[in-house]
Design a protein around this motif. Structure first.
Motif, PDB file in Angstrom:
ATOM      1  N   ASP A  82     -12.530  -6.171  -7.640  1.00 43.55           N
ATOM      2  CA  ASP A  82     -12.913  -4.996  -8.670  1.00 43.55           C
ATOM      3  C   ASP A  82     -12.560  -3.853  -8.642  1.00 43.55           C
ATOM      4  OD1 ASP A  82     -14.104  -7.413  -9.936  1.00 43.55           O
ATOM      5  OD2 ASP A  82     -16.177  -6.837  -9.377  1.00 43.55           O
ATOM      6  N   SER A  83     -12.656  -3.303  -7.304  1.00 41.90           N
ATOM      7  CA  SER A  83     -12.227  -2.028  -6.832  1.00 41.90           C
ATOM      8  C   SER A  83     -10.841  -1.740  -6.837  1.00 41.90           C
ATOM      9  CB  SER A  83     -12.802  -1.552  -5.318  1.00 41.90           C
ATOM     10  OG  SER A  83     -12.320  -0.470  -4.998  1.00 41.90           O
ATOM     11  N   LEU A  84      -9.905  -2.942  -6.539  1.00 45.01           N
ATOM     12  CA  LEU A  84      -8.444  -2.533  -6.329  1.00 45.01           C
ATOM     13  C   LEU A  84      -8.011  -2.626  -8.234  1.00 45.01           C
ATOM     14  CD1 LEU A  84      -7.447  -4.935  -3.842  1.00 45.01           C
ATOM     15  CD2 LEU A  84      -7.219  -2.513  -3.720  1.00 45.01           C
ATOM     16  N   GLU A  85      -8.710  -3.604  -9.055  1.00 43.68           N
ATOM     17  CA  GLU A  85      -8.316  -3.467 -10.355  1.00 43.68           C
ATOM     18  C   GLU A  85      -8.654  -2.240 -10.992  1.00 43.68           C
ATOM     19  OE1 GLU A  85     -10.430  -6.888 -11.991  1.00 43.68           O
ATOM     20  OE2 GLU A  85      -8.865  -8.312 -11.264  1.00 43.68           O
ATOM     21  N   SER A  86      -9.742  -1.514 -10.583  1.00 45.61           N
ATOM     22  CA  SER A  86     -10.126  -0.205 -11.204  1.00 45.61           C
ATOM     23  C   SER A  86      -9.080   0.857 -10.730  1.00 45.61           C
ATOM     24  CB  SER A  86     -11.552   0.150 -10.662  1.00 45.61           C
ATOM     25  OG  SER A  86     -11.301   0.632  -9.361  1.00 45.61           O
ATOM     26  N   GLN A  87      -8.229   0.681  -9.758  1.00 48.64           N
ATOM     27  CA  GLN A  87      -7.215   1.681  -9.018  1.00 48.64           C
ATOM     28  C   GLN A  87      -5.861   1.066  -9.860  1.00 48.64           C
ATOM     29  OE1 GLN A  87      -7.006   2.608  -5.093  1.00 48.64           O
ATOM     30  NE2 GLN A  87      -9.172   1.736  -4.745  1.00 48.64           N
ATOM     31  N   ASN A  88      -5.937  -0.114 -10.634  1.00 52.74           N
ATOM     32  CA  ASN A  88      -4.522  -0.682 -11.050  1.00 52.74           C
ATOM     33  C   ASN A  88      -3.612  -1.164 -10.041  1.00 52.74           C
ATOM     34  OD1 ASN A  88      -5.299  -0.015 -13.852  1.00 52.74           O
ATOM     35  ND2 ASN A  88      -4.646   1.949 -13.662  1.00 52.74           N
ATOM     36  N   GLN A  89      -4.403  -1.691  -8.980  1.00 56.87           N
ATOM     37  CA  GLN A  89      -3.581  -2.302  -7.891  1.00 56.87           C
ATOM     38  C   GLN A  89      -3.988  -3.795  -7.821  1.00 56.87           C
ATOM     39  OE1 GLN A  89      -1.367  -0.415  -6.350  1.00 56.87           O
ATOM     40  NE2 GLN A  89      -2.002   1.813  -6.726  1.00 56.87           N
ATOM     41  N   LYS A  90      -2.921  -4.557  -7.277  1.00 56.33           N
ATOM     42  CA  LYS A  90      -3.017  -5.980  -7.142  1.00 56.33           C
ATOM     43  C   LYS A  90      -2.858  -6.094  -5.512  1.00 56.33           C
ATOM     44  CE  LYS A  90      -2.420  -7.983 -11.460  1.00 56.33           C
ATOM     45  NZ  LYS A  90      -1.531  -8.793 -12.214  1.00 56.33           N
ATOM     46  N   LEU A  91      -3.746  -6.965  -4.730  1.00 53.52           N
ATOM     47  CA  LEU A  91      -3.467  -7.372  -3.554  1.00 53.52           C
ATOM     48  C   LEU A  91      -2.776  -8.457  -3.235  1.00 53.52           C
ATOM     49  CD1 LEU A  91      -4.623  -5.885  -0.841  1.00 53.52           C
ATOM     50  CD2 LEU A  91      -6.362  -7.621  -0.776  1.00 53.52           C
ATOM     51  N   GLY A  92      -1.954  -8.766  -2.177  1.00 51.71           N
ATOM     52  CA  GLY A  92      -1.126  -9.894  -1.930  1.00 51.71           C
ATOM     53  C   GLY A  92      -1.471 -10.522  -0.589  1.00 51.71           C
ATOM     54  N   LEU A  93      -1.732  -9.555   0.406  1.00 54.51           N
ATOM     55  CA  LEU A  93      -2.109  -9.952   1.834  1.00 54.51           C
ATOM     56  C   LEU A  93      -3.164  -9.258   2.477  1.00 54.51           C
ATOM     57  CD1 LEU A  93      -1.106 -11.647   4.225  1.00 54.51           C
ATOM     58  CD2 LEU A  93       0.442  -9.704   4.968  1.00 54.51           C
ATOM     59  N   ILE A  94      -4.068 -10.082   3.139  1.00 52.65           N
ATOM     60  CA  ILE A  94      -5.074  -9.312   3.904  1.00 52.65           C
ATOM     61  C   ILE A  94      -4.783  -9.484   5.384  1.00 52.65           C
ATOM     62  CG2 ILE A  94      -7.315  -9.429   4.688  1.00 52.65           C
ATOM     63  CD1 ILE A  94      -8.159 -10.401   2.022  1.00 52.65           C
ATOM     64  N   ILE A  95      -4.581  -8.481   6.249  1.00 55.65           N
ATOM     65  CA  ILE A  95      -4.270  -8.531   7.594  1.00 55.65           C
ATOM     66  C   ILE A  95      -5.991  -8.318   8.109  1.00 55.65           C
ATOM     67  CG2 ILE A  95      -3.262  -7.940   9.745  1.00 55.65           C
ATOM     68  CD1 ILE A  95      -0.834  -7.215   7.926  1.00 55.65           C
ATOM     69  N   ASP A  96      -6.482  -9.247   8.886  1.00 54.71           N
ATOM     70  CA  ASP A  96      -7.702  -9.124   9.450  1.00 54.71           C
ATOM     71  C   ASP A  96      -7.691  -8.743  10.886  1.00 54.71           C
ATOM     72  OD1 ASP A  96     -10.304  -9.258  10.505  1.00 54.71           O
ATOM     73  OD2 ASP A  96     -10.505 -11.687   9.841  1.00 54.71           O
ATOM     74  N   LEU A  97      -8.138  -7.681  11.318  1.00 49.32           N
ATOM     75  CA  LEU A  97      -7.899  -7.382  12.847  1.00 49.32           C
ATOM     76  C   LEU A  97      -9.269  -7.465  13.620  1.00 49.32           C
ATOM     77  CD1 LEU A  97      -6.046  -4.103  12.328  1.00 49.32           C
ATOM     78  CD2 LEU A  97      -4.930  -6.289  12.553  1.00 49.32           C
ATOM     79  N   THR A  98     -10.482  -8.120  13.066  1.00 43.18           N
ATOM     80  CA  THR A  98     -11.457  -8.031  13.620  1.00 43.18           C
ATOM     81  C   THR A  98     -11.367  -9.130  14.972  1.00 43.18           C
ATOM     82  OG1 THR A  98     -12.346  -9.787  12.140  1.00 43.18           O
ATOM     83  CG2 THR A  98     -12.924  -7.539  11.864  1.00 43.18           C
ATOM     84  N   PHE A  99     -12.220  -8.835  15.801  1.00 44.14           N
ATOM     85  CA  PHE A  99     -12.186  -9.868  17.050  1.00 44.14           C
ATOM     86  C   PHE A  99     -13.435 -10.873  16.898  1.00 44.14           C
ATOM     87  CE2 PHE A  99     -11.999 -10.462  21.760  1.00 44.14           C
ATOM     88  CZ  PHE A  99     -10.747 -10.882  21.847  1.00 44.14           C
ATOM     89  N   THR A 100     -13.647 -11.232  15.520  1.00 47.10           N
ATOM     90  CA  THR A 100     -14.652 -12.427  15.432  1.00 47.10           C
ATOM     91  C   THR A 100     -14.366 -13.083  14.310  1.00 47.10           C
ATOM     92  OG1 THR A 100     -17.026 -12.680  15.113  1.00 47.10           O
ATOM     93  CG2 THR A 100     -16.209 -10.617  14.222  1.00 47.10           C
ATOM     94  N   THR A 101     -15.109 -14.316  14.180  1.00 49.83           N
ATOM     95  CA  THR A 101     -14.993 -15.017  12.881  1.00 49.83           C
ATOM     96  C   THR A 101     -16.203 -14.869  12.171  1.00 49.83           C
ATOM     97  OG1 THR A 101     -15.373 -17.207  13.809  1.00 49.83           O
ATOM     98  CG2 THR A 101     -13.049 -16.350  13.898  1.00 49.83           C
ATOM     99  N   ARG A 102     -17.053 -14.158  12.332  1.00 51.01           N
ATOM    100  CA  ARG A 102     -18.500 -14.516  11.798  1.00 51.01           C
ATOM    101  C   ARG A 102     -18.708 -13.627  10.471  1.00 51.01           C
ATOM    102  NH1 ARG A 102     -22.542 -10.424  12.593  1.00 51.01           N
ATOM    103  NH2 ARG A 102     -21.716  -8.636  13.787  1.00 51.01           N
TER     104      ARG A 102
END
Length: 323
Positions: A82-102
């Motif tokens: 929703d936040s990206l759509e309000s900026q007229n942007q579309k996401l294609g890829l997420i790069i997750d840098l966290t050191f956990t999976t929780r």
């Protein structure tokens, strides 16, 4: 690759693959099951960095963790959309840098987005292997998406320090930006300044990292598995803790206000008279939503994939699994 690596989803006690294990390091860290420390202190999303495909945001939480924060401060993947759509942007890829999976699973990620995880320890400057993996993931995405304007969303826990370091490192090493300009650009778009002094020192005074091999894809990204937006959690605003979050000053501010039901519109607000006993057959109905029959049954949710299919590390040996 993952036979001897025990990753617990409820803890961040994960040894970085390839790192030597200290002999006296036998005690396990205390399990963490709640919202990340200081998560409420940071804005949910930043703005697209001009001239790039990057946008930074803090880690989106799964519904069970979002239940533990005020409704106006909850932040999941659909809120991110929703936040990206309000900026007229579309996401294609997420790069997750966290050191956990929780914090979330692939079943929480919309299937229209691709996902890559690079296990990156906090507080210490990312290794050259992690930097190379980040560059490779970015270059591969840009190569495959030349015909569109989709963004690369990068997050660590707060979407600030590890995220800021690796985004700036890419801008410095690959795009040739001056370090001071890169840091200032990231800070202004994120809405917070990079805090770790060792990160800033390495970016501003450290040597550039080699770009050799960045056009060689290390791993193929994985698609998210979430098909539909999940229903809102059943915890009322009154039952949630009071908010002390700074919130977003951008387009996503107040994103939940219009989604709340007006007072008195929920059948669950009807109270029973004192001493009146509820029929046994109605107890479960009163707790649930009367529209629950319209929701897809739980069995339709796709199964959670084995960890090896979507969690990978730049320092780990090659897996026998073909992704």
């Amino acid at each position: 690759m993952f036979k001897n690596l025990k990753l617990e989803e409820e803890t961040e006690n994960i040894r970085e693959p390839g790192a030597a294990e200290l002999p006296n390091q036998k005690k396990k860290k205390k399990k963490k099951n709640g919202v990340p420390d200081r998560w409420l202190d940071y804005r949910c999303t930043g703005l697209r960095i001009p001239g790039t495909r990057f946008i930074a945001f803090k880690v989106p939480l799964n519904p069970s963790l979002n239940c533990q924060v005020p409704e106006s401060d909850s932040f999941g993947f659909w809120d991110l959309m929703d936040s990206l759509e309000s900026q007229n942007q579309k996401l294609g890829l997420i790069i997750d840098l966290t050191f956990t999976t929780r914090y979330y699973k692939l079943t929480d990620v919309p299937q229209t987005w691709s996902y890559i995880k690079i296990l990156t320890k906090g507080h210490q400057v990312p290794s050259d292997a992690a930097i190379l993996s980040f560059k490779r993931a970015t270059r591969q995405f840009l190569k495959e998406n030349q015909d569109n304007n989709k963004l690369i969303g990068v997050h660590c826990t707060h979407g600030l320090n590890r995220t800021g370091y690796l985004v700036c490192r890419y801008l410095i090493d690959v795009d040739g930006l001056d370090p001071a300009v890169a840091v200032k650009l990231f800070n202004s778009c994120r809405g917070h300044d990079i805090e770790r002094q060792n990160y800033l020192k390495d970016l501003q005074q450290g040597a550039k990292r080699s770009n050799e091999g960045i056009d060689e894809p290390e791993v193929k990204s994985t698609r998210g598995l979430a098909v539909d937006r999940p229903p809102r959690t059943g915890i009322s605003t009154e039952d949630r803790p009071e908010s002390d979050c700074k919130g977003d000053s951008g387009p996503s501010e107040g994103k939940h206000k219009d989604m709340r039901r007006p007072s008195g519109s929920d059948h669950r607000e009807k109270t029973q008279s004192t001493g009146e006993k509820r029929p046994p057959g109605n107890r479960r109905r009163q707790k649930g939503d009367h529209k629950s029959r319209d929701r897809p049954p739980q069995s339709r949710l796709p199964p959670t994939l084995p960890l090896a299919l979507y969690v990978w590390s730049p320092a780990a040996p090659k897996s026998d699994n073909k992704l």
